[in-house]
Design a protein around this motif. Sequence first.
Motif, short mmCIF file in Angstrom:
data_model
loop_
_atom_site.label_atom_id
_atom_site.label_comp_id
_atom_site.label_asym_id
_atom_site.label_seq_id
_atom_site.Cartn_x
_atom_site.Cartn_y
_atom_site.Cartn_z
N PHE A 175 0.85 -1.18 0.00
CA PHE A 175 0.00 0.00 0.00
C PHE A 175 0.89 1.23 0.00
O PHE A 175 1.78 1.35 0.84
N ARG A 176 0.65 2.16 -0.94
CA ARG A 176 1.50 3.34 -1.10
C ARG A 176 0.78 4.63 -0.75
O ARG A 176 1.41 5.60 -0.35
N ALA A 177 -0.54 4.67 -0.99
CA ALA A 177 -1.32 5.88 -0.71
C ALA A 177 -2.79 5.49 -0.61
O ALA A 177 -3.20 4.45 -1.12
N GLU A 178 -3.56 6.33 0.05
CA GLU A 178 -4.99 6.03 0.15
C GLU A 178 -5.69 6.31 -1.17
O GLU A 178 -5.21 7.09 -2.00
N ILE A 179 -6.81 5.63 -1.36
CA ILE A 179 -7.70 5.88 -2.49
C ILE A 179 -8.96 6.51 -1.91
O ILE A 179 -9.50 6.02 -0.91
N LEU A 180 -9.42 7.59 -2.54
CA LEU A 180 -10.57 8.32 -2.02
C LEU A 180 -11.75 8.24 -2.97
O LEU A 180 -11.58 8.22 -4.19
N TRP A 181 -12.95 8.18 -2.41
CA TRP A 181 -14.20 8.25 -3.16
C TRP A 181 -14.56 9.71 -3.31
O TRP A 181 -14.28 10.50 -2.39
N PRO A 182 -15.16 10.15 -4.41
CA PRO A 182 -15.58 9.40 -5.60
C PRO A 182 -14.47 9.36 -6.63
O PRO A 182 -13.45 10.03 -6.49
N GLY A 183 -14.70 8.59 -7.69
CA GLY A 183 -13.73 8.54 -8.77
C GLY A 183 -13.57 7.14 -9.34
O GLY A 183 -14.38 6.25 -9.10
N ASP A 184 -12.49 7.01 -10.07
CA ASP A 184 -12.14 5.73 -10.69
C ASP A 184 -10.73 5.37 -10.28
O ASP A 184 -9.95 6.21 -9.85
N VAL A 185 -10.43 4.10 -10.44
CA VAL A 185 -9.07 3.62 -10.23
C VAL A 185 -8.65 2.90 -11.51
O VAL A 185 -9.43 2.15 -12.10
N ALA A 186 -7.44 3.18 -11.96
CA ALA A 186 -6.88 2.50 -13.12
C ALA A 186 -5.98 1.38 -12.61
O ALA A 186 -5.26 1.55 -11.62
N ILE A 187 -6.05 0.23 -13.28
CA ILE A 187 -5.28 -0.94 -12.88
C ILE A 187 -4.34 -1.31 -14.02
O ILE A 187 -4.78 -1.54 -15.15
N GLY A 188 -3.05 -1.33 -13.73
CA GLY A 188 -2.07 -1.78 -14.71
C GLY A 188 -1.62 -3.18 -14.37
O GLY A 188 -1.38 -3.49 -13.20
N THR A 189 -1.50 -4.03 -15.39
CA THR A 189 -1.08 -5.41 -15.18
C THR A 189 -0.06 -5.81 -16.25
O THR A 189 -0.23 -5.48 -17.42
N ARG A 190 0.97 -6.50 -15.82
CA ARG A 190 1.93 -7.06 -16.77
C ARG A 190 2.40 -8.41 -16.26
O ARG A 190 2.32 -8.71 -15.07
N VAL A 191 2.87 -9.21 -17.18
CA VAL A 191 3.40 -10.53 -16.85
C VAL A 191 4.87 -10.37 -16.50
O VAL A 191 5.64 -9.77 -17.26
N ALA A 192 5.28 -10.88 -15.34
CA ALA A 192 6.67 -10.82 -14.93
C ALA A 192 7.41 -12.11 -15.28
O ALA A 192 8.59 -12.09 -15.61
N LYS A 193 6.68 -13.24 -15.22
CA LYS A 193 7.32 -14.52 -15.50
C LYS A 193 6.25 -15.53 -15.89
O LYS A 193 5.16 -15.54 -15.32
N VAL A 194 6.58 -16.38 -16.85
CA VAL A 194 5.69 -17.46 -17.26
C VAL A 194 6.41 -18.77 -16.96
O VAL A 194 7.50 -19.01 -17.46
N GLY A 195 5.78 -19.60 -16.12
CA GLY A 195 6.31 -20.93 -15.84
C GLY A 195 5.58 -21.96 -16.69
O GLY A 195 4.79 -21.62 -17.57
N SER A 196 5.79 -23.21 -16.40
CA SER A 196 5.12 -24.26 -17.18
C SER A 196 3.62 -24.30 -16.89
O SER A 196 2.82 -24.54 -17.78
N SER A 197 3.24 -24.03 -15.63
CA SER A 197 1.82 -24.03 -15.27
C SER A 197 1.43 -22.81 -14.43
O SER A 197 0.30 -22.70 -13.98
#
Length: 145
Positions: A70-92
Amino acid sequence: MRDGDISLGDFPGRALDKIRYSDTDRQGHVNNAVFATFFETGRVELLHLAQRPVADDGCSFVIAHLGVDFRAEILWPGDVAIGTRVAKVGSSSIRLRQALFQGDRCTATAETVIVHVDTTTKKSRQLSGDAIDYLTGLMGSSDDV
């Protein structure tokens, strides 16, 4: 990586979620448990709403690890953007790095390990070559977040 160095542009997978009044706690900010729900939105967009499903027929993904900073609070109202990336792919398994943003401010980062599991046997099952190719294309250039 310093907080100011993280931006939504660092993530090939991007999603948006609405902050609901019911997400807030007695202190007036979004409850910490809701952060995990926002991260889930990012994972679902990447793995289940892709042009083609990542999981094989008869398989699903289960979470083996979820770590949140956790780095900072999120306040209402509004939106939150979510960034996602793959760091590693294993066999399963797949290791994901994610970050939440309210405006330009990074409010949390997470690392998630998910496992491709056969729904009948409940045992891990190897990812298909097509899934590995797709996931490898979503790897970030940095493993710092």
